[in-house]
Design an enzyme around this catalytic site. Structure first.
Site: not given
Length: 240
Positions: A8-10, A12-13, A135, A148
């Site tokens: 997922t979120g492929a 993005g960096g 994170s 976040y």
């Protein structure tokens, strides 16, 4: 044996770096994105030389049922890498409810529901790996990124709990907690901000997406076969 992974979120960096790393290892890939179609098209062009099957899937994970559009298009599966993310910089008291909900849906609710829906495919095989890109703020918390930090902390708790639930089914669940990495999320900071940030990092620089992808490679490999429920910190020594 052929292996399939969902990222997922492929677009993005970190997601792109993970896709390129896994393609080089022979994985076929489901590549989720939302709005950044140009990024996915560029990624697909880079992946062509690896000769695998690469399937783009568009879905908005800010929507409560965004996960359904992804899960309906997944068939064979061996790994899930949750890379989707957004951020909000500012005081909690200034955040709108919809901004908090957006962060929670992208980082917590939809990843949990994607995992819930697809987990039977891994359990049936009695093998598989799930990785959440959390994170450093999920470990330590950050002022002006409270929602976040809360979402990333929830990801870590999810990893620790689910890993215990599925360990006997042969499924491993881990997280990676990057520090400051050179991605679009750093775009909200000035060059001076970045320089000050680098002074605080013992290794004196930001990370790069490929270094996070190397962590993904390790956690998917047999070299980490006895590792589950853990958080791999890739942060240059920052806040350790």
């Amino acid at each position: 044996m052929e292996k399939y992974a969902l990222i997922t979120g492929a677009s993005g960096g970190i997601g792109q770096a993970a896709a390129l790393k896994l393609a080089s290892l022979g994985y076929h890939l489901y590549l989720h994105f939302n709005q950044n179609k140009a990024s996915i098209q560029g990624l697909l062009a880079q992946l062509e030389s690896y000769g695998g099957e690469y399937i783009p899937i568009q879905a908005n994970l800010e929507e409560p049922e965004g996960y359904k559009k992804i899960c309906s298009q997944i068939f064979s599966l061996d790994a899930i890498i949750h890379c989707s993310g957004n951020s909000h910089y500012g005081l909690l008291v200034d955040m709108k409810q919809e901004e908090v909900e957006s962060i929670m849906r992208i980082h917590v609710m939809n990843p949990i529901m994607i995992t819930k829906e697809l987990l039977p495919k891994l359990i049936k095989k009695r093998s598989g790996s799930i990785i959440l890109i959390s994170s450093i703020w999920g470990q330590t918390g950050a002022s002006c990124e409270v929602a976040y930090s809360a979402a990333k902390g929830a990801q870590i708790s999810f990893v620790k709990a689910l890993s215990k639930e599925v360990a006997l089914n042969g499924v491993r669940v881990n997280a990676i907690a990057p520090g400051a990495v050179e991605t679009a999320m750093m775009g909200k900071f000035t060059e001076e901000d970045i320089q000050l940030l680098q002074y605080d990092i013992p290794m004196g620089r930001l990370g790069i997406p490929e270094e996070i992808a190397n962590g993904v490679k390790f956690l998917l490999s047999d070299e980490s076969s006895y590792i589950t429920g853990q958080v791999l910190s890739i942060n240059g020594g920052w806040y350790t």
